[in-house]
Scaffold this motif. Sequence first.
Motif, PDB file in Angstrom:
ATOM      1  N   VAL A 182       0.838  -1.206   0.000  1.00 23.62           N
ATOM      2  CA  VAL A 182       0.000   0.000   0.000  1.00 23.62           C
ATOM      3  C   VAL A 182       0.871   1.254   0.000  1.00 23.62           C
ATOM      4  O   VAL A 182       0.626   2.204  -0.749  1.00 23.62           O
ATOM      5  CB  VAL A 182      -0.945  -0.002   1.221  1.00 23.62           C
ATOM      6  N   ALA A 183       1.905   1.240   0.847  1.00 26.97           N
ATOM      7  CA  ALA A 183       2.807   2.397   0.918  1.00 26.97           C
ATOM      8  C   ALA A 183       3.638   2.523  -0.352  1.00 26.97           C
ATOM      9  O   ALA A 183       3.759   3.605  -0.927  1.00 26.97           O
ATOM     10  CB  ALA A 183       3.710   2.275   2.143  1.00 26.97           C
ATOM     11  N   ASP A 184       4.194   1.423  -0.811  1.00 24.47           N
ATOM     12  CA  ASP A 184       5.110   1.456  -1.947  1.00 24.47           C
ATOM     13  C   ASP A 184       4.407   1.800  -3.252  1.00 24.47           C
ATOM     14  O   ASP A 184       4.947   2.516  -4.093  1.00 24.47           O
ATOM     15  CB  ASP A 184       5.810   0.106  -2.074  1.00 24.47           C
ATOM     16  N   GLN A 185       3.172   1.301  -3.435  1.00 25.40           N
ATOM     17  CA  GLN A 185       2.449   1.510  -4.695  1.00 25.40           C
ATOM     18  C   GLN A 185       1.368   2.591  -4.583  1.00 25.40           C
ATOM     19  O   GLN A 185       0.603   2.794  -5.519  1.00 25.40           O
ATOM     20  CB  GLN A 185       1.818   0.188  -5.146  1.00 25.40           C
ATOM     21  N   ASP A 186       1.303   3.249  -3.414  1.00 22.42           N
ATOM     22  CA  ASP A 186       0.337   4.324  -3.179  1.00 22.42           C
ATOM     23  C   ASP A 186      -1.101   3.859  -3.449  1.00 22.42           C
ATOM     24  O   ASP A 186      -1.855   4.463  -4.216  1.00 22.42           O
ATOM     25  CB  ASP A 186       0.659   5.544  -4.043  1.00 22.42           C
ATOM     26  N   LEU A 187      -1.478   2.752  -2.809  1.00 19.24           N
ATOM     27  CA  LEU A 187      -2.814   2.182  -2.989  1.00 19.24           C
ATOM     28  C   LEU A 187      -3.816   2.841  -2.042  1.00 19.24           C
ATOM     29  O   LEU A 187      -3.453   3.385  -1.001  1.00 19.24           O
ATOM     30  CB  LEU A 187      -2.782   0.673  -2.728  1.00 19.24           C
ATOM     31  N   GLU A 188      -5.096   2.769  -2.434  1.00 23.64           N
ATOM     32  CA  GLU A 188      -6.173   3.177  -1.531  1.00 23.64           C
ATOM     33  C   GLU A 188      -6.340   2.093  -0.461  1.00 23.64           C
ATOM     34  O   GLU A 188      -6.208   0.895  -0.760  1.00 23.64           O
ATOM     35  CB  GLU A 188      -7.485   3.352  -2.296  1.00 23.64           C
ATOM     36  N   LEU A 189      -6.627   2.503   0.775  1.00 21.82           N
ATOM     37  CA  LEU A 189      -6.776   1.544   1.876  1.00 21.82           C
ATOM     38  C   LEU A 189      -8.039   1.883   2.647  1.00 21.82           C
ATOM     39  O   LEU A 189      -8.129   2.917   3.301  1.00 21.82           O
ATOM     40  CB  LEU A 189      -5.560   1.595   2.801  1.00 21.82           C
ATOM     41  N   GLU A 190      -9.044   1.011   2.553  1.00 14.84           N
ATOM     42  CA  GLU A 190     -10.337   1.230   3.193  1.00 14.84           C
ATOM     43  C   GLU A 190     -10.641   0.103   4.172  1.00 14.84           C
ATOM     44  O   GLU A 190     -10.102  -1.002   4.059  1.00 14.84           O
ATOM     45  CB  GLU A 190     -11.445   1.309   2.139  1.00 14.84           C
ATOM     46  N   GLN A 191     -11.526   0.394   5.132  1.00 13.94           N
ATOM     47  CA  GLN A 191     -11.850  -0.569   6.181  1.00 13.94           C
ATOM     48  C   GLN A 191     -13.353  -0.712   6.335  1.00 13.94           C
ATOM     49  O   GLN A 191     -14.101   0.265   6.233  1.00 13.94           O
ATOM     50  CB  GLN A 191     -11.231  -0.123   7.510  1.00 13.94           C
ATOM     51  N   LEU A 192     -13.792  -1.952   6.581  1.00 11.10           N
ATOM     52  CA  LEU A 192     -15.196  -2.256   6.824  1.00 11.10           C
ATOM     53  C   LEU A 192     -15.323  -3.040   8.113  1.00 11.10           C
ATOM     54  O   LEU A 192     -14.392  -3.746   8.527  1.00 11.10           O
ATOM     55  CB  LEU A 192     -15.786  -3.078   5.670  1.00 11.10           C
ATOM     56  N   ASP A 193     -16.494  -2.924   8.731  1.00 12.06           N
ATOM     57  CA  ASP A 193     -16.751  -3.630   9.979  1.00 12.06           C
ATOM     58  C   ASP A 193     -18.074  -4.381   9.829  1.00 12.06           C
ATOM     59  O   ASP A 193     -19.123  -3.764   9.609  1.00 12.06           O
ATOM     60  CB  ASP A 193     -16.822  -2.644  11.147  1.00 12.06           C
ATOM     61  N   VAL A 194     -18.028  -5.712   9.950  1.00 11.45           N
ATOM     62  CA  VAL A 194     -19.237  -6.525   9.829  1.00 11.45           C
ATOM     63  C   VAL A 194     -19.992  -6.496  11.146  1.00 11.45           C
ATOM     64  O   VAL A 194     -19.407  -6.662  12.211  1.00 11.45           O
ATOM     65  CB  VAL A 194     -18.889  -7.982   9.456  1.00 11.45           C
ATOM     66  N   LYS A 195     -21.301  -6.275  11.065  1.00 11.26           N
ATOM     67  CA  LYS A 195     -22.084  -6.126  12.291  1.00 11.26           C
ATOM     68  C   LYS A 195     -22.256  -7.432  13.041  1.00 11.26           C
ATOM     69  O   LYS A 195     -22.347  -7.448  14.256  1.00 11.26           O
ATOM     70  CB  LYS A 195     -23.462  -5.529  11.958  1.00 11.26           C
ATOM     71  N   THR A 196     -22.332  -8.547  12.335  1.00 14.68           N
ATOM     72  CA  THR A 196     -22.538  -9.836  12.992  1.00 14.68           C
ATOM     73  C   THR A 196     -21.329 -10.718  12.783  1.00 14.68           C
ATOM     74  O   THR A 196     -21.123 -11.256  11.704  1.00 14.68           O
ATOM     75  CB  THR A 196     -23.788 -10.557  12.451  1.00 14.68           C
ATOM     76  N   ALA A 197     -20.527 -10.867  13.826  1.00 10.46           N
ATOM     77  CA  ALA A 197     -19.297 -11.662  13.711  1.00 10.46           C
ATOM     78  C   ALA A 197     -19.557 -13.145  13.899  1.00 10.46           C
ATOM     79  O   ALA A 197     -18.744 -13.969  13.522  1.00 10.46           O
ATOM     80  CB  ALA A 197     -18.277 -11.190  14.742  1.00 10.46           C
ATOM     81  N   PHE A 198     -20.696 -13.498  14.505  1.00 13.63           N
ATOM     82  CA  PHE A 198     -20.976 -14.904  14.782  1.00 13.63           C
ATOM     83  C   PHE A 198     -21.008 -15.711  13.498  1.00 13.63           C
ATOM     84  O   PHE A 198     -20.525 -16.837  13.436  1.00 13.63           O
ATOM     85  CB  PHE A 198     -22.320 -15.025  15.513  1.00 13.63           C
ATOM     86  N   LEU A 199     -21.550 -15.111  12.434  1.00 17.77           N
ATOM     87  CA  LEU A 199     -21.602 -15.803  11.156  1.00 17.77           C
ATOM     88  C   LEU A 199     -20.203 -16.088  10.638  1.00 17.77           C
ATOM     89  O   LEU A 199     -19.903 -17.174  10.163  1.00 17.77           O
ATOM     90  CB  LEU A 199     -22.352 -14.938  10.134  1.00 17.77           C
ATOM     91  N   LEU A 200     -19.346 -15.084  10.740  1.00 15.00           N
ATOM     92  CA  LEU A 200     -18.010 -15.246  10.205  1.00 15.00           C
ATOM     93  C   LEU A 200     -17.214 -16.266  10.989  1.00 15.00           C
ATOM     94  O   LEU A 200     -16.318 -16.913  10.474  1.00 15.00           O
ATOM     95  CB  LEU A 200     -17.274 -13.907  10.224  1.00 15.00           C
ATOM     96  N   SER A 201     -17.549 -16.428  12.267  1.00 11.23           N
ATOM     97  CA  SER A 201     -16.762 -17.337  13.091  1.00 11.23           C
ATOM     98  C   SER A 201     -16.894 -18.780  12.636  1.00 11.23           C
ATOM     99  O   SER A 201     -16.080 -19.610  12.989  1.00 11.23           O
ATOM    100  CB  SER A 201     -17.203 -17.224  14.554  1.00 11.23           C
TER     101      SER A 201
END
Length: 539
Positions: A182-201
């Motif tokens: 990201v730093a070397d190639q000057d990429l965009e960096l975005e973040q998301l937060d899933v509301k229900t983590a139980f599914l992902l677990s």
Amino acid sequence: MTKAFKEEKSQAAESSNNIGRSTVQVELDELESQSDEEPHSNDQEQDSTRSDRPKRNKRPPVRYGFEDLVSYALLTSSEDPSTFQEAIESSKKDKWMEAMVEENESLSKNKTWELTELPKGKKPIGCKWVFKKKEAVSEKEGERFKARLVANGYSQRHGIDYDKAFSPVVRHTSIRAVLALVADQDLELEQLDVKTAFLLSFMGIWRKRFSWNNQRGSSNLIGYTRCEYDCCVYVRILEDGSYIFLLLYVDDMLIAAKSMCEVNRLKSLLHKEFEMKDLGVAKKILGMEIRRDREARKLWLSQKNYIRKVLEKFSMLDAKPVSTPLANHFRLSGSQCPKNEEEIENMSKVPYASAVGCLMYAMVCTRPDLAHAVSTVSRQPGTNSVVGYVDADYAGEVDDRRSTTGYVFTLSGGPICWKSILQSIVAMSTTEAEYMAVAEAAKEALWLKGLVKELGLNQGGVQMHCDSQRAIYLAKNQVYHARTKHIDVRFHKIRELIVTGDIVLEKVHTSENAADMLTKPVTTAKFKHCLDLVNVSSL
């Protein structure tokens, strides 16, 4: 499929007032139990005796290893409630109740479990609430209160669905590798937060909706490929030849790409399948603060706030800072352990393990300079390619005379992977200790080579710098030597990797070996120089 079981005394008509009770129990399919077998006559005769025996309380094992440091460290120095009772008795009880209701509604909406009767002879896995306050994304929103309903995974047993249910957890090394790009190639960096983590677990929804975990890891829906070297990193090659990366850590997601349009397109796809919050530009992940200078193409990771909380926890905010974690004359030995009852009693009042656990998380995330110090106290070039430094401290362990292996790998000049560990066997010479250290580092180098290749880098052989000319000669020369015939064959894998070109082993002067600080205490000047070699600095 996750199943929720009815308890005899709890009915479906119970309202959200019972939100804190353990009325919801979770069991995984194919969870076998010895109680399913036909009881023997001897067992029947002993039933009455067994019922009279006191039942021991089952507690989760206390571990301070490298596998579950995030959940441990993020809770150690926090003022967040650790139980439901603490949450409803706190001054922020309304906020916590609102967060729990939101979690329950989300679980119900996504049909996380199927309500059914508990099969006879089966023991369900319990649940508990985990509470966490998160810093404000913007000044308007304020801090966020989050409540998660999680399964007590420690009650699972090896051999019975132990490895089938897990949370998607990206390696810290993978995070740092992507951030280096990201730093070397000057990429965009975005973040998301899933509301229900139980599914992902349980990873079920990923398999069901995106088919990201099918054969070869390719997706029929959106064309993403799962990395073979880290199953929580997904990559897609775009039409212009650039890459887009998606990293998963339970309920946190990082997206990196050259084009913001591609980032938004992926966000839209994810929003259709999950309830999630768009956090915008990534500023913090797993307690690591992200700071960028896009013009200079530099990125910093910091745990300043986390370390401050640790110092507060152990009342050391006013402690005098030192130049190095360990003085160069510092040595620990088993003979220094408490011996009599009085010493044992005094030591039991010292939160030693807790302090080591907190430091270990900082070391794993952002502080390679702490690797050797944490390893000790817990024993009871700048191009767009991977470069490694490896070293060994011969017979440095006072008690059993084992040697210490230390290595650090950099990508685009910044450290992404490091380790300091005692060797498993006693080396009989300095050359042997260095040779075994090189072999150990080579395994990590091979993994890193595969990872960065999937991230789109044209990585050739990984350069590894070693300050032992004899160890390098031994690795490159396959002629039989009487003095080295006792070395375990597994360490000779390095020879094959050098022949195939996967590893390029080069000599470096001891004064320029950044791994020196990972094997033993060094002087202040040497310690600072080692940090400079891998671009670790204070903000």
